[in-house]
Design a protein around this motif. Structure first.
Motif, PDB file in Angstrom:
ATOM      1  N   PRO A  73      36.259  39.262  40.677  1.00 42.11           N
ATOM      2  CA  PRO A  73      35.239  39.311  41.734  1.00 42.11           C
ATOM      3  C   PRO A  73      35.355  40.509  42.648  1.00 42.11           C
ATOM      4  O   PRO A  73      34.364  40.902  43.272  1.00 42.11           O
ATOM      5  CB  PRO A  73      35.474  38.000  42.492  1.00 42.11           C
ATOM      6  CG  PRO A  73      36.874  37.596  42.185  1.00 42.11           C
ATOM      7  CD  PRO A  73      37.118  38.066  40.779  1.00 42.11           C
ATOM      8  N   LEU A 112      32.666  33.570  42.983  1.00 40.95           N
ATOM      9  CA  LEU A 112      32.829  34.587  44.023  1.00 40.95           C
ATOM     10  C   LEU A 112      33.575  33.935  45.182  1.00 40.95           C
ATOM     11  O   LEU A 112      33.000  33.144  45.926  1.00 40.95           O
ATOM     12  CB  LEU A 112      31.471  35.102  44.490  1.00 40.95           C
ATOM     13  CG  LEU A 112      31.518  36.230  45.522  1.00 40.95           C
ATOM     14  CD1 LEU A 112      32.075  37.505  44.906  1.00 40.95           C
ATOM     15  CD2 LEU A 112      30.125  36.489  46.110  1.00 40.95           C
ATOM     16  N   HIS A 124      37.718  37.594  34.717  1.00 38.35           N
ATOM     17  CA  HIS A 124      37.128  37.270  36.008  1.00 38.35           C
ATOM     18  C   HIS A 124      37.715  38.207  37.053  1.00 38.35           C
ATOM     19  O   HIS A 124      38.917  38.220  37.292  1.00 38.35           O
ATOM     20  CB  HIS A 124      37.435  35.808  36.351  1.00 38.35           C
ATOM     21  CG  HIS A 124      36.963  35.390  37.696  1.00 38.35           C
ATOM     22  ND1 HIS A 124      37.814  34.906  38.667  1.00 38.35           N
ATOM     23  CD2 HIS A 124      35.733  35.376  38.243  1.00 38.35           C
ATOM     24  CE1 HIS A 124      37.122  34.599  39.747  1.00 38.35           C
ATOM     25  NE2 HIS A 124      35.860  34.871  39.516  1.00 38.35           N
ATOM     26  N   CYS A 128      31.038  36.930  37.902  1.00 41.90           N
ATOM     27  CA  CYS A 128      32.100  37.894  38.239  1.00 41.90           C
ATOM     28  C   CYS A 128      33.036  38.179  37.062  1.00 41.90           C
ATOM     29  O   CYS A 128      34.234  38.420  37.253  1.00 41.90           O
ATOM     30  CB  CYS A 128      32.917  37.407  39.439  1.00 41.90           C
ATOM     31  SG  CYS A 128      31.957  37.142  40.935  1.00 41.90           S
TER      32      CYS A 128
END
Length: 227
Positions: A22, A53, A20, A13
Protein backbone atom coordinates in the motif's frame (compact mmCIF):
# COMPACT_ATOMS: atom_id res chain seq x y z
CA UNK A 1 -13.75 27.92 -4.94
CA UNK A 2 -11.03 25.90 -6.69
CA UNK A 3 -10.39 22.24 -5.94
CA UNK A 4 -8.18 19.44 -7.23
CA UNK A 5 -10.24 16.23 -7.37
CA UNK A 6 -8.92 12.76 -8.21
CA UNK A 7 -10.05 9.16 -8.56
CA UNK A 8 -7.97 6.00 -8.23
CA UNK A 9 -8.75 2.29 -8.39
CA UNK A 10 -6.16 0.77 -6.04
CA UNK A 11 -6.65 -2.89 -7.07
CA UNK A 12 -6.34 -3.81 -3.40
CA UNK A 13 -2.84 -2.30 -3.27
CA UNK A 14 -1.21 -5.28 -4.94
CA UNK A 15 -0.18 -3.94 -8.34
CA UNK A 16 -0.82 -6.38 -11.16
CA UNK A 17 0.40 -9.56 -9.49
CA UNK A 18 1.49 -8.62 -5.95
CA UNK A 19 2.85 -8.31 -3.43
CA UNK A 20 0.52 -6.22 -1.27
CA UNK A 21 2.33 -2.87 -1.01
CA UNK A 22 0.00 0.00 0.00
CA UNK A 23 2.89 2.42 0.44
CA UNK A 24 3.23 2.50 -3.36
CA UNK A 25 -0.39 3.59 -3.80
CA UNK A 26 -0.07 6.23 -1.08
CA UNK A 27 3.03 7.65 -2.78
CA UNK A 28 1.06 7.85 -6.03
CA UNK A 29 -1.72 9.74 -4.25
CA UNK A 30 0.86 12.11 -2.76
CA UNK A 31 2.26 12.71 -6.27
CA UNK A 32 -1.17 13.87 -7.47
CA UNK A 33 -1.63 16.05 -4.37
CA UNK A 34 -5.46 16.21 -4.45
CA UNK A 35 -7.80 18.07 -2.15
CA UNK A 36 -10.27 15.18 -2.47
CA UNK A 37 -9.79 11.71 -3.95
CA UNK A 38 -12.40 8.99 -4.55
CA UNK A 39 -10.90 5.52 -4.17
CA UNK A 40 -12.05 2.12 -5.40
CA UNK A 41 -10.98 -1.36 -4.24
CA UNK A 42 -9.61 -0.18 -0.89
CA UNK A 43 -10.59 -3.45 0.83
CA UNK A 44 -9.86 -7.10 0.20
CA UNK A 45 -12.72 -8.90 -1.50
CA UNK A 46 -13.44 -11.96 0.62
CA UNK A 47 -14.40 -12.76 4.20
CA UNK A 48 -14.78 -9.77 6.49
CA UNK A 49 -13.50 -7.46 3.71
CA UNK A 50 -10.54 -6.12 5.77
CA UNK A 51 -8.85 -2.93 4.63
CA UNK A 52 -6.20 -3.29 1.92
CA UNK A 53 -5.24 0.37 2.39
CA UNK A 54 -4.21 0.71 6.07
CA UNK A 55 -5.88 3.77 7.54
CA UNK A 56 -3.03 4.43 9.96
CA UNK A 57 -0.67 5.15 7.02
CA UNK A 58 -2.91 7.55 5.09
CA UNK A 59 -2.49 10.92 6.78
CA UNK A 60 1.24 10.57 7.39
CA UNK A 61 1.99 9.77 3.73
CA UNK A 62 -0.59 11.98 1.95
CA UNK A 63 -1.83 14.67 4.36
CA UNK A 64 -5.39 13.40 3.74
CA UNK A 65 -7.88 11.70 6.03
CA UNK A 66 -10.62 9.16 5.22
CA UNK A 67 -14.18 10.41 5.39
CA UNK A 68 -15.87 8.68 8.31
CA UNK A 69 -18.84 6.46 7.45
CA UNK A 70 -20.42 3.08 8.14
CA UNK A 71 -18.23 0.62 6.25
CA UNK A 72 -18.87 -2.85 4.80
CA UNK A 73 -17.36 -4.65 7.82
CA UNK A 74 -15.75 -3.89 11.14
CA UNK A 75 -12.24 -3.96 9.65
CA UNK A 76 -13.13 -2.39 6.28
CA UNK A 77 -12.00 1.05 5.18
CA UNK A 78 -14.74 1.46 2.57
CA UNK A 79 -18.24 0.52 1.48
CA UNK A 80 -18.38 -1.84 -1.49
CA UNK A 81 -14.63 -1.20 -1.62
CA UNK A 82 -15.00 2.58 -1.99
CA UNK A 83 -13.75 5.38 0.24
CA UNK A 84 -13.05 9.11 -0.01
CA UNK A 85 -9.95 10.86 1.31
CA UNK A 86 -9.82 14.62 1.72
CA UNK A 87 -7.90 17.38 3.42
CA UNK A 88 -8.66 17.66 7.15
CA UNK A 89 -10.02 21.20 6.83
CA UNK A 90 -12.57 19.92 4.29
CA UNK A 91 -13.38 16.74 6.22
CA UNK A 92 -14.63 18.70 9.22
CA UNK A 93 -17.37 20.32 7.10
CA UNK A 94 -18.25 17.38 4.81
CA UNK A 95 -21.28 15.08 4.86
CA UNK A 96 -21.42 11.72 3.08
CA UNK A 97 -24.23 9.40 2.03
CA UNK A 98 -24.13 5.86 0.68
CA UNK A 99 -26.11 5.25 -2.51
CA UNK A 100 -27.06 1.58 -3.18
CA UNK A 101 -27.05 0.67 -6.87
CA UNK A 102 -28.88 -2.05 -8.85
CA UNK A 103 -27.10 -4.75 -10.83
CA UNK A 104 -25.96 -8.35 -11.05
CA UNK A 105 -23.26 -7.84 -8.41
CA UNK A 106 -23.29 -5.77 -5.19
CA UNK A 107 -22.41 -2.17 -6.02
CA UNK A 108 -22.83 1.23 -4.45
CA UNK A 109 -21.75 4.84 -4.82
CA UNK A 110 -20.67 7.47 -2.29
CA UNK A 111 -22.07 11.01 -2.35
CA UNK A 112 -19.94 13.62 -0.56
CA UNK A 113 -21.21 17.17 -0.02
CA UNK A 114 -18.58 19.75 0.86
CA UNK A 115 -17.80 23.39 0.04
CA UNK A 116 -20.72 23.75 -2.37
CA UNK A 117 -19.80 20.58 -4.27
CA UNK A 118 -21.59 17.23 -4.44
CA UNK A 119 -19.04 14.60 -5.46
CA UNK A 120 -20.34 11.15 -6.37
CA UNK A 121 -17.66 8.48 -6.33
CA UNK A 122 -18.50 5.41 -8.43
CA UNK A 123 -17.27 1.93 -9.29
CA UNK A 124 -19.76 0.63 -11.83
CA UNK A 125 -20.53 -2.99 -12.70
CA UNK A 126 -18.84 -5.21 -15.25
CA UNK A 127 -21.98 -5.76 -17.35
CA UNK A 128 -23.15 -2.87 -19.53
CA UNK A 129 -26.79 -3.62 -18.71
CA UNK A 130 -25.97 -3.14 -15.02
CA UNK A 131 -23.96 0.02 -15.70
CA UNK A 132 -26.87 1.55 -17.60
CA UNK A 133 -29.23 0.91 -14.68
CA UNK A 134 -26.69 2.25 -12.21
CA UNK A 135 -26.06 5.42 -14.21
CA UNK A 136 -29.80 5.98 -14.63
CA UNK A 137 -30.22 5.95 -10.86
CA UNK A 138 -27.23 8.26 -10.34
CA UNK A 139 -28.45 10.64 -13.05
CA UNK A 140 -31.83 10.85 -11.32
CA UNK A 141 -30.03 11.66 -8.08
CA UNK A 142 -27.96 14.34 -9.83
CA UNK A 143 -31.16 15.76 -11.35
CA UNK A 144 -32.62 16.27 -7.88
CA UNK A 145 -29.46 18.24 -7.02
CA UNK A 146 -29.85 20.58 -10.00
CA UNK A 147 -29.08 23.62 -7.85
CA UNK A 148 -25.76 22.15 -6.77
CA UNK A 149 -22.40 21.76 -8.45
CA UNK A 150 -22.40 18.00 -9.15
CA UNK A 151 -19.37 15.93 -10.11
CA UNK A 152 -19.32 12.17 -10.75
CA UNK A 153 -15.94 10.47 -10.85
CA UNK A 154 -14.53 6.96 -10.71
CA UNK A 155 -14.10 3.65 -12.47
CA UNK A 156 -16.97 3.54 -14.97
CA UNK A 157 -15.80 0.18 -16.38
CA UNK A 158 -16.99 1.45 -19.78
CA UNK A 159 -14.47 1.21 -22.60
CA UNK A 160 -16.72 2.68 -25.29
CA UNK A 161 -17.28 6.41 -25.56
CA UNK A 162 -20.37 6.21 -27.75
CA UNK A 163 -22.62 3.87 -25.75
CA UNK A 164 -23.52 2.99 -22.19
CA UNK A 165 -23.46 6.60 -20.95
CA UNK A 166 -26.81 7.74 -22.34
CA UNK A 167 -28.28 8.54 -18.91
CA UNK A 168 -25.69 11.25 -18.36
CA UNK A 169 -26.84 13.52 -21.21
CA UNK A 170 -27.44 16.36 -18.73
CA UNK A 171 -23.77 16.26 -17.64
CA UNK A 172 -20.51 16.79 -19.49
CA UNK A 173 -18.76 13.41 -19.52
CA UNK A 174 -15.12 12.93 -20.46
CA UNK A 175 -12.05 10.81 -19.78
CA UNK A 176 -8.75 12.65 -19.22
CA UNK A 177 -6.88 9.85 -21.01
CA UNK A 178 -6.25 6.10 -21.14
CA UNK A 179 -5.98 4.69 -17.62
CA UNK A 180 -6.10 0.89 -18.04
CA UNK A 181 -4.12 -1.35 -17.96
CA UNK A 182 -1.60 0.70 -16.03
CA UNK A 183 1.65 -0.70 -17.52
CA UNK A 184 0.45 0.08 -21.07
CA UNK A 185 -2.77 2.15 -20.82
CA UNK A 186 -5.16 1.77 -23.75
CA UNK A 187 -8.71 2.03 -22.35
CA UNK A 188 -10.47 5.06 -20.84
CA UNK A 189 -12.29 3.23 -18.05
CA UNK A 190 -11.92 6.04 -15.51
CA UNK A 191 -14.14 9.05 -16.25
CA UNK A 192 -15.47 12.35 -14.99
CA UNK A 193 -18.95 13.87 -15.37
CA UNK A 194 -19.71 17.44 -14.31
CA UNK A 195 -22.76 19.69 -14.19
CA UNK A 196 -22.92 23.17 -15.69
CA UNK A 197 -21.90 24.87 -12.44
CA UNK A 198 -18.44 23.30 -12.62
CA UNK A 199 -15.66 24.54 -14.87
CA UNK A 200 -12.83 22.06 -15.45
CA UNK A 201 -9.66 24.13 -15.83
CA UNK A 202 -7.25 21.20 -16.22
CA UNK A 203 -7.32 17.40 -16.12
CA UNK A 204 -4.99 14.49 -16.64
CA UNK A 205 -3.82 10.98 -15.83
CA UNK A 206 -1.23 10.26 -13.12
CA UNK A 207 1.08 8.36 -15.44
CA UNK A 208 4.30 8.06 -13.44
CA UNK A 209 6.65 5.09 -13.36
CA UNK A 210 5.46 4.29 -9.84
CA UNK A 211 1.78 4.52 -10.81
CA UNK A 212 2.35 1.97 -13.57
CA UNK A 213 3.49 -0.54 -10.94
CA UNK A 214 1.18 0.29 -8.03
CA UNK A 215 -2.20 -0.77 -9.50
CA UNK A 216 -3.84 -2.06 -12.66
CA UNK A 217 -5.43 1.41 -13.11
CA UNK A 218 -3.75 4.80 -13.33
CA UNK A 219 -5.32 7.61 -11.29
CA UNK A 220 -7.14 10.47 -12.99
CA UNK A 221 -7.49 14.06 -11.74
CA UNK A 222 -9.23 17.34 -12.55
CA UNK A 223 -8.84 20.90 -11.34
CA UNK A 224 -12.24 22.52 -11.05
CA UNK A 225 -13.75 25.90 -10.31
CA UNK A 226 -17.26 26.23 -8.86
CA UNK A 227 -19.46 29.02 -10.15
Amino acid sequence: MKLRIASYNLHKCRGLTGPHAPERNLKVIAEIDPDIIALQEVDFRFGARPEALPRDMIEEMTGLVPMQMRTTGETSLGWHGQAVLLRPELACQAVMRRLPLPGLEPRGALALRVAGLTLIGVHLGLARSSRRRQLARLAAKAGRLSGDAVMMMGDFNEWRGDRGLESLDSLHVFAPGPSYPAPMPQLRLDRIAVSSRITVTASGVGDSALARRASDHLPIWAEIRLS
